[in-house]
Design a protein around this motif. Structure first.
Motif, PDB file in Angstrom:
ATOM      1  N   ARG A   1      78.897  30.917  31.740  1.00 22.61           N
ATOM      2  CA  ARG A   1      77.748  31.563  30.513  1.00 22.61           C
ATOM      3  C   ARG A   1      77.590  30.522  29.662  1.00 22.61           C
ATOM      4  N   MET A   2      78.477  29.814  29.168  1.00 19.61           N
ATOM      5  CA  MET A   2      78.478  28.545  28.098  1.00 19.61           C
ATOM      6  C   MET A   2      77.755  27.660  28.568  1.00 19.61           C
ATOM      7  N   GLU A   3      78.285  27.126  30.116  1.00 21.77           N
ATOM      8  CA  GLU A   3      77.603  26.082  30.507  1.00 21.77           C
ATOM      9  C   GLU A   3      76.183  26.291  30.670  1.00 21.77           C
ATOM     10  N   TRP A   4      75.806  27.496  31.136  1.00 23.22           N
ATOM     11  CA  TRP A   4      74.417  27.734  31.356  1.00 23.22           C
ATOM     12  C   TRP A   4      73.526  27.738  30.097  1.00 23.22           C
ATOM     13  N   TRP A   5      73.927  28.514  29.255  1.00 21.50           N
ATOM     14  CA  TRP A   5      73.244  28.300  27.624  1.00 21.50           C
ATOM     15  C   TRP A   5      73.095  26.937  27.049  1.00 21.50           C
ATOM     16  N   CYS A   6      74.366  26.161  27.241  1.00 19.14           N
ATOM     17  CA  CYS A   6      74.153  24.734  26.783  1.00 19.14           C
ATOM     18  C   CYS A   6      73.220  23.776  27.514  1.00 19.14           C
ATOM     19  N   ARG A   7      73.181  24.044  28.704  1.00 18.50           N
ATOM     20  CA  ARG A   7      72.402  23.373  29.541  1.00 18.50           C
ATOM     21  C   ARG A   7      70.994  23.509  29.232  1.00 18.50           C
ATOM     22  N   GLU A   8      70.495  24.908  29.089  1.00 22.96           N
ATOM     23  CA  GLU A   8      69.151  25.371  29.065  1.00 22.96           C
ATOM     24  C   GLU A   8      68.789  24.725  27.504  1.00 22.96           C
ATOM     25  N   LEU A   9      69.732  24.661  26.439  1.00 22.16           N
ATOM     26  CA  LEU A   9      69.407  24.198  25.331  1.00 22.16           C
ATOM     27  C   LEU A   9      69.504  22.747  24.943  1.00 22.16           C
ATOM     28  N   GLY A  10      69.949  22.080  25.931  1.00 25.08           N
ATOM     29  CA  GLY A  10      70.030  20.751  25.783  1.00 25.08           C
ATOM     30  C   GLY A  10      70.952  20.391  24.906  1.00 25.08           C
ATOM     31  N   LEU A  11      72.214  21.247  24.945  1.00 26.42           N
ATOM     32  CA  LEU A  11      73.353  20.945  24.360  1.00 26.42           C
ATOM     33  C   LEU A  11      74.666  20.461  25.298  1.00 26.42           C
ATOM     34  N   SER A  12      75.631  19.625  24.812  1.00 24.35           N
ATOM     35  CA  SER A  12      76.613  19.307  25.715  1.00 24.35           C
ATOM     36  C   SER A  12      77.868  20.257  25.476  1.00 24.35           C
ATOM     37  N   VAL A  13      78.521  20.493  26.457  1.00 23.22           N
ATOM     38  CA  VAL A  13      79.748  21.565  26.584  1.00 23.22           C
ATOM     39  C   VAL A  13      80.908  20.921  27.262  1.00 23.22           C
ATOM     40  N   GLY A  14      82.004  20.936  26.629  1.00 26.26           N
ATOM     41  CA  GLY A  14      83.269  20.624  27.423  1.00 26.26           C
ATOM     42  C   GLY A  14      84.462  21.602  27.304  1.00 26.26           C
ATOM     43  N   VAL A  15      85.309  21.502  28.433  1.00 26.19           N
ATOM     44  CA  VAL A  15      86.326  22.283  28.424  1.00 26.19           C
ATOM     45  C   VAL A  15      87.628  21.669  28.429  1.00 26.19           C
ATOM     46  N   ARG A  16      88.804  21.909  27.543  1.00 21.37           N
ATOM     47  CA  ARG A  16      89.886  21.132  27.447  1.00 21.37           C
ATOM     48  C   ARG A  16      91.221  22.294  27.458  1.00 21.37           C
ATOM     49  N   HIS A  17      91.877  22.202  28.492  1.00 27.00           N
ATOM     50  CA  HIS A  17      93.220  22.844  28.478  1.00 27.00           C
ATOM     51  C   HIS A  17      94.343  22.074  29.179  1.00 27.00           C
ATOM     52  N   GLY A  18      95.413  22.916  29.308  1.00 28.74           N
ATOM     53  CA  GLY A  18      96.535  22.060  30.119  1.00 28.74           C
ATOM     54  C   GLY A  18      96.303  21.582  31.312  1.00 28.74           C
ATOM     55  N   ASP A  19      95.150  22.074  32.075  1.00 30.97           N
ATOM     56  CA  ASP A  19      95.184  21.510  33.529  1.00 30.97           C
ATOM     57  C   ASP A  19      93.786  20.625  33.370  1.00 30.97           C
ATOM     58  N   THR A  20      93.146  20.106  32.307  1.00 33.81           N
ATOM     59  CA  THR A  20      91.976  19.364  32.554  1.00 33.81           C
ATOM     60  C   THR A  20      92.324  17.835  32.904  1.00 33.81           C
ATOM     61  N   PRO A  21      91.664  17.402  34.040  1.00 36.93           N
ATOM     62  CA  PRO A  21      92.027  16.058  34.475  1.00 36.93           C
ATOM     63  C   PRO A  21      91.853  15.378  33.475  1.00 36.93           C
ATOM     64  N   GLN A  22      92.657  14.074  33.735  1.00 34.70           N
ATOM     65  CA  GLN A  22      92.813  12.834  32.784  1.00 34.70           C
ATOM     66  C   GLN A  22      91.554  12.213  32.574  1.00 34.70           C
ATOM     67  N   ASN A  23      90.573  12.222  33.721  1.00 32.38           N
ATOM     68  CA  ASN A  23      89.160  11.558  33.422  1.00 32.38           C
ATOM     69  C   ASN A  23      88.285  12.221  32.613  1.00 32.38           C
ATOM     70  N   ASP A  24      88.318  13.500  32.650  1.00 33.91           N
ATOM     71  CA  ASP A  24      87.643  14.426  31.859  1.00 33.91           C
ATOM     72  C   ASP A  24      88.113  14.105  30.444  1.00 33.91           C
ATOM     73  N   ARG A  25      89.447  14.186  30.011  1.00 32.09           N
ATOM     74  CA  ARG A  25      89.871  14.094  28.694  1.00 32.09           C
ATOM     75  C   ARG A  25      89.363  12.800  28.052  1.00 32.09           C
ATOM     76  N   ARG A  26      89.204  11.598  29.152  1.00 33.90           N
ATOM     77  CA  ARG A  26      88.951  10.286  28.489  1.00 33.90           C
ATOM     78  C   ARG A  26      87.355  10.386  28.127  1.00 33.90           C
TER      79      ARG A  26
END
Length: 909
Positions: free
Chosen positions: A101-126
């Protein structure tokens, strides 16, 4: 503190949607938001005014959008680098529904969204580090990690909005205490930001507000759920087959049904019985993610009409419209019932229909009380842990790593801004001294200086969730490992003789040693049987007291209009009346003598009864010089006592126990227990005093107490045990009422109510496990056991074989003698010594044992060989077994009894 408990009146007669940016309104329209829910109408104006807010509303009322519409509105006009909003969720595996849902809202509103937790890949963190999103969705633990990176800390300086989802799940835990300090550390970088907490119905929303906001003002928007609840309580029957049919009748109603159970065992057992209907799936935490997602999708699309679930379905997973919620067995807590039944209807103008199917007398009355309290909006209070010393140590280390060096006064300023550490000055000083002792920090006058060890410690201790090892469960009958248990479950519940459930089966503990629990199948249970598959849900003191009042007044018609349920309750109490047994209640404690000890019927709830039982056990043990075992439930506890100690002695001990002395007695009761040792090790690990991967069994309790007695570490271990495992305040209230006569105490024999509590168990769905199955397993195992046959006459012949190949009358092929010893494989090493002329004293003793063995085989043949092959059975035990002259199953029962005795006692040999 000033706060508003309702939205302020607006000057214009506009709706909340009219206050939002037109772009947000347009995107909301495309998403299908034709009109806003009551939660959204209340929350949006307050949030657009910039207020801190606690929004309390049932599941399915759009809490997430209530918080995020105003945040999106403000983010549209915000430029610049860094994270601007944080969305913190307690779920370690992030809720994919909220994520999409968050990804949809942000995409439609032109905002950027990211997810970060213990399993987030290193390249996404970078990527996030180089180009931070406007909105970061994360967990409390990952927020801790953000403070450790220099660049990420810079990004945190721009945070203006923090939303904490499912805040009620965090507030009463050490994870929550850690988060409360983290928010103050964030404020030290970012300045003041808007705080938004989303909560299910709780009994004290004001306290949740103070937990989130500290001393800052906040507003409260509350959508009452009680007026939309339609809850009925029915009696489902006393046996599982009848109960299953009762569930089936509920499923016959039109529409979709969500069936909640308290444990995974029950979910599987009900699912197994109801699968033939063709419209039922099971959903619980032990199933793989793919299986759970598939079940959710099939329910959402209408492929199946019924989902049987544990609390895995409580936390807002969107599975579409639910017509009806069935709770199988008492939900134990009001808030749990409200959350679960609140899943039905899913619209604020719809009534949420729920049925509780009770499975026994205690269960029924408890369900009556919980349903009444739910409809009256009387949910349990959430109590954030105040002054958790190990959390404070963790955060002091984190602040030291962040700043390099910092004044103690500045650290005090940061942590005391949170409500969980308000006024913690003396505690902070004690914690810092303890940390310096373990080189987590260095103290230089009024300054805290980080050490090299601190960063390593933080990497291992980002979370306040304790790491737990698994302990092997070994079945002595089949000689196989049947599963594993969490260490906390073992330490908290297991003792020799305890009965528990795992893998849908009842087991009895015979021995606990070297990280392994030896068990045998159990055919009956004493007391409330804990099930490791589902965390034991404690019944609160207030609920248990009201159940006691209902027993006393018998006003069942005020709680229910279901004739069958009322009739069963009246019938149960009539049995007590017919035997002239007093009915234990909120004003009467009854102490009932049994063969095993004394059943103490106290309507105190699990935690108060735990405190009373432990205190009485240590006092009785000291007075009579004998170990006292305990089994604890919500309405009674059993004291396992020596034969000379019975109800009158227990009554005297209760009368002599001063309420004010209870905490001191409990410290004595806990000091030498495995539970205290385990908790002490856990707290010491969080202080960096013990390595994070250290095994608690490596430490003797004497050594641990020597290291940590009278330290802030031991104080914290007691504080946590007193608050998490016991309700000391409630236990003191019960003792005070006994002393001033408001609660009477009587003694007598075992009543039907006391007996039922000992022989029945909630959440227990035993399989059709019968004695014959156990005996069959033992027979098959013994047939395959290795045995070494050795002639004690010529001492030349030996043969290694298995029991099933041994003849009825073993005979030496060299000398034809029948004096054949049946030896266990490890005895083979002594055979050369048997052939020597000059033997040592030890070897002569072995020879006597071998001859005794051979004489038994001479007398009883293959039957003796079978007995001697059993675990821990030597010539003396084999003689006793053979002397019973039993045959068939009875003979194998005697062998099982001997094996069981060996497992229980061999450590003392």
């Amino acid at each position: 503190m000033a706060h508003t408990s309702a939205p302020l009146p607006r000057s214009a007669p506009e709706t909340a949607a009219d206050l939002l940016d037109p772009e947000v309104r347009e995107v909301a329209r495309r998403r299908g938001f034709v009109e806003l829910s009551e939660a959204q109408e209340q929350a949006i104006p307050l949030l657009l005014e910039g207020r801190n807010l606690i929004l309390v509303a049932p599941t399915g009322t759009g809490k997430t959008e209530s918080a995020m519409f105003p945040v999106f509105d403000r983010l549209l006009g915000t430029a610049g680098p860094g994270f601007k909003a944080l969305y913190i969720t307690p779920l370690r595996s992030l809720n994919r529904d909220i994520l999409s849902r968050m990804e949809w809202w942000c995409r439609e509103l032109g905002l950027s969204v990211g997810v970060r937790h213990g399993d987030t890949p290193q390249n996404d963190r970078r990527k996030q580090s180089l180009n931070p999103p406007d909105l970061l969705i994360t967990t409390p633990e990952t927020l801790q990690a953000l403070f450790m990176g220099k660049r990420l800390r810079e990004h945190l300086k721009n945070v203006r909005y923090v939303v904490v989802d499912e805040i009620h799940e965090l507030a009463d835990s050490k994870r929550g205490a850690q988060l409360a300090v983290a928010l103050e550390r964030l404020a030290a970088y970012a300045g003041e930001f808007q705080r938004i907490g989303l909560s299910a119905t709780v009994g004290n929303p004001d306290e949740i507000g103070r937990y989130l906001c500290g001393t800052r003002p906040f507003s409260l928007a509350e959508v009452p759920v009680a007026s939309h609840l339609d809850i009925s309580v029915r009696f489902a029957g006393e046996d599982f087959a009848t109960q299953t049919r009762a569930v089936g009748r509920c499923l016959d109603a039109p529409g979709s049904t969500l069936v909640f159970v308290n444990t995974r065992v029950t979910a599987e057992a009900l699912g197994h019985e109801l699968f033939p209907r063709g419209d039922v799936e099971v959903h619980h935490g032990s199933l793989s993610r793919d299986v759970r997602v598939d079940a959710e999708e099939r329910f959402r699309t209408g492929d199946i009409r019924t989902l049987i679930a544990t609390s895995s379905m409580e936390l807002g997973i969107d599975i579409g419209h639910i017509e009806h919620v069935v709770q199988f067995g008492s939900p134990r807590q009001v808030s749990r019932l409200v959350q679960r039944v609140g899943r039905a209807g899913h619209r604020l103008d719809a009534v949420s229909r729920g049925t509780v199917l009770a499975t026994g007398f205690d269960d029924l009355l408890e369900s009556f009380v919980i349903a009444r309290r739910a409809k009256a909006n009387e949910c349990e209070r959430i109590v954030p842990p105040a002054g958790a010393a190990d959390v404070l140590a963790n955060q002091v280390a984190a602040i030291a790593v962040e700043y390099g060096e910092i004044e103690v006064s500045r650290v005090r300023e940061i942590v005391e801004a949170s409500s969980v550490f308000a006024g913690c000055g003396p505690l902070l000083d004690a914690v810092c001294r303890q940390m310096a002792e373990h080189r987590l920090i260095r103290l230089d006058g009024s300054r805290i200086i980080r050490t090299g060890r601190a960063r390593r410690y933080l990497i291992e201790n980002l979370s306040m969730i304790h790491d737990e090892r698994k302990m092997e469960v070994f079945d002595i009958v089949s000689r196989r490992t049947v599963g594993t248990l969490d260490e906390s479950f073992v330490v908290g519940w297991m003792h020799t003789g305890a009965v528990f459930i795992t893998k849908g089966q009842l087991w009895q503990v015979l021995e606990m040693e070297d990280g392994r629990i030896s068990v045998e199948p159990a055919t009956r249970a004493n007391g409330e049987v804990p099930s490791w598959e589902g965390e034991q849900i404690p019944v609160p003191f207030a609920v248990a007291r009201e159940v006691g009042a209902l027993r006393r007044t018998r006003t069942f018609d005020r709680y229910s209009s279901v004739p069958g349920a009322i009739a069963y309750a009246e019938r149960s109490l009539a049995r007590m009346d017919q035997g002239n047994y007093p009915v234990p209640s909120d004003r009467l404690v009854t102490l009932e003598n049994t063969d095993e000890g004394v059943v103490c019927n106290v309507c105190g709830g699990h935690k108060a009864n735990e405190a009373l039982a432990r205190a009485l056990s240590v006092l009785l043990s000291a007075r009579y010089g004998s170990t006292v075992g305990i089994e604890v439930g919500a309405y009674r506890f059993l004291l396992r006592l020596p034969e000379n100690v019975r109800a009158l002695e227990v009554q005297e001990t209760i009368a002599g126990l001063e309420p004010a002395h209870l905490p001191g007695v409990l410290k004595l009761a806990l000091k030498r227990t495995a539970l205290f040792k385990w908790k002490l090790v856990q707290v010491a690990k969080k202080f960096g005093a013990i390595d994070a991967d250290a095994d608690y069994e490596r430490f003797s309790i004497h050594r641990l107490i020597g290291l940590f007695d009278d330290t802030v570490i031991a104080d914290e271990a007691y504080r946590e045990l007193f608050s998490n495992y016991m309700d000391v305040d409630a236990a003191q209230e019960i003792l005070s009422r006994v002393q001033d006569g408001r609660i009477a105490v009587t003694t007598g024999g075992l009543s039907p109510l006391g007996s039922e509590g000992l022989s029945s168990s909630r959440d227990m769905i035993p399989p059709p496990l019968i004695d014959q199955a156990v005996i069959g397993t033992l027979m098959r195992r013994l047939e395959k056991e290795d045995v070494v046959l050795f002639c004690m006459h010529c001492r030349k012949w030996k043969s290694r074989t298995v029991i099933e190949r041994v003849p009825d009358r073993p005979q030496c092929p060299l000398c034809n003698a029948r004096l054949i010893a049946a030896l266990k494989p490890w005895d083979e090493q002594f055979i050369p010594a048997m052939r020597k002329k000059n033997k040592s004293e030890e070897e002569r003793a072995i020879e006597v044992r071998f001859l005794r063995n051979a004489n038994i085989v001479l007398s009883s043949g293959r039957k003796a060989v079978t007995a001697l092959a059993a675990k821990g059975v030597g010539p003396e035990a084999a003689s006793r077994i053979l002397a019973t002259l039993t045959e068939g199953d009875a003979f194998y029962r005697e062998i099982l009894k001997a094996e069981r005795n060996y497992v229980r006692t061999h450590r003392f040999w």
